[in-house]
Motif scaffolding. Structure first.
Motif, mmCIF file in Angstrom:
data_model
loop_
_atom_site.group_PDB
_atom_site.id
_atom_site.type_symbol
_atom_site.label_atom_id
_atom_site.label_comp_id
_atom_site.label_asym_id
_atom_site.label_seq_id
_atom_site.Cartn_x
_atom_site.Cartn_y
_atom_site.Cartn_z
ATOM 1 N N MET A 1 -3.570 -20.959 6.471
ATOM 2 C CA MET A 1 -2.659 -19.884 6.125
ATOM 3 C C MET A 1 -3.267 -18.557 6.577
ATOM 4 O O MET A 1 -4.431 -18.278 6.347
ATOM 5 C CB MET A 1 -2.407 -19.879 4.620
ATOM 6 N N THR A 2 -2.466 -17.755 7.207
ATOM 7 C CA THR A 2 -2.913 -16.454 7.674
ATOM 8 C C THR A 2 -2.905 -15.456 6.523
ATOM 9 O O THR A 2 -1.941 -15.381 5.775
ATOM 10 C CB THR A 2 -1.980 -15.939 8.789
ATOM 11 N N LYS A 3 -4.003 -14.706 6.418
ATOM 12 C CA LYS A 3 -4.046 -13.646 5.414
ATOM 13 C C LYS A 3 -3.209 -12.482 5.883
ATOM 14 O O LYS A 3 -3.185 -12.151 7.051
ATOM 15 C CB LYS A 3 -5.481 -13.175 5.219
ATOM 16 N N LYS A 4 -2.532 -11.852 4.956
ATOM 17 C CA LYS A 4 -1.698 -10.697 5.301
ATOM 18 C C LYS A 4 -2.453 -9.419 4.994
ATOM 19 O O LYS A 4 -3.234 -9.362 4.056
ATOM 20 C CB LYS A 4 -0.389 -10.738 4.530
ATOM 21 N N LYS A 5 -2.196 -8.420 5.783
ATOM 22 C CA LYS A 5 -2.818 -7.103 5.634
ATOM 23 C C LYS A 5 -2.086 -6.319 4.557
ATOM 24 O O LYS A 5 -0.862 -6.211 4.583
ATOM 25 C CB LYS A 5 -2.747 -6.373 6.979
ATOM 26 N N ASN A 6 -2.823 -5.777 3.604
ATOM 27 C CA ASN A 6 -2.257 -4.906 2.577
ATOM 28 C C ASN A 6 -2.452 -3.456 2.982
ATOM 29 O O ASN A 6 -3.503 -3.094 3.512
ATOM 30 C CB ASN A 6 -2.960 -5.120 1.236
ATOM 31 N N PHE A 7 -1.431 -2.634 2.741
ATOM 32 C CA PHE A 7 -1.570 -1.200 2.989
ATOM 33 C C PHE A 7 -0.507 -0.456 2.188
ATOM 34 O O PHE A 7 0.564 -1.000 1.911
ATOM 35 C CB PHE A 7 -1.455 -0.872 4.488
ATOM 36 N N PRO A 8 -0.804 0.774 1.805
ATOM 37 C CA PRO A 8 0.195 1.558 1.059
ATOM 38 C C PRO A 8 1.307 2.018 2.001
ATOM 39 O O PRO A 8 1.071 2.274 3.181
ATOM 40 C CB PRO A 8 -0.588 2.754 0.524
ATOM 41 N N LEU A 9 2.500 2.106 1.484
ATOM 42 C CA LEU A 9 3.639 2.538 2.289
ATOM 43 C C LEU A 9 4.365 3.648 1.543
ATOM 44 O O LEU A 9 4.791 3.473 0.413
ATOM 45 C CB LEU A 9 4.597 1.358 2.514
ATOM 46 N N ARG A 10 4.479 4.776 2.184
ATOM 47 C CA ARG A 10 5.269 5.872 1.628
ATOM 48 C C ARG A 10 6.637 5.806 2.278
ATOM 49 O O ARG A 10 6.758 5.755 3.497
ATOM 50 C CB ARG A 10 4.603 7.214 1.932
ATOM 51 N N ILE A 11 7.669 5.788 1.440
ATOM 52 C CA ILE A 11 9.013 5.635 1.960
ATOM 53 C C ILE A 11 9.965 6.491 1.136
ATOM 54 O O ILE A 11 9.789 6.628 -0.076
ATOM 55 C CB ILE A 11 9.430 4.144 1.958
ATOM 56 N N ASP A 12 10.930 7.044 1.794
ATOM 57 C CA ASP A 12 11.939 7.855 1.120
ATOM 58 C C ASP A 12 12.611 7.008 0.036
ATOM 59 O O ASP A 12 13.008 5.865 0.292
ATOM 60 C CB ASP A 12 12.968 8.315 2.153
ATOM 61 N N PRO A 13 12.742 7.542 -1.173
ATOM 62 C CA PRO A 13 13.342 6.764 -2.268
ATOM 63 C C PRO A 13 14.756 6.263 -1.964
ATOM 64 O O PRO A 13 15.110 5.137 -2.350
ATOM 65 C CB PRO A 13 13.359 7.746 -3.440
ATOM 66 N N LYS A 14 15.553 7.042 -1.271
ATOM 67 C CA LYS A 14 16.914 6.594 -0.933
ATOM 68 C C LYS A 14 16.883 5.424 0.042
ATOM 69 O O LYS A 14 17.664 4.483 -0.081
ATOM 70 C CB LYS A 14 17.741 7.749 -0.381
#
Length: 53
Positions: free
Chosen positions: A1-14
């Motif tokens: 199983m491939t490990k997935k990369k974690n990272f924070p994501l800033r996204i417009d609430p709408k």
């Protein structure tokens, strides 16, 4: 199983609300739907070559 990369994501609430509803329509989590959308865009632009077994 491939490990997935974690990272924070800033996204417009709408935009998040739109993606959240869309993900529910497709029976996916928001995270899985964002990954699906990014993968489809990368394939469409010829930047992702699928490994065929």
């Amino acid at each position: 199983m491939t490990k997935k990369k974690n990272f924070p994501l800033r996204i417009d609430p709408k935009l998040y609300e739109i993606i959240e509803r869309w993900a529910q329509d497709e029976f996916r989590s928001v995270n899985a739907h964002i990954e699906f959308l990014l993968r489809e865009a990368a394939k469409r632009e010829g930047r992702l070559k699928e490994n065929k077994k």
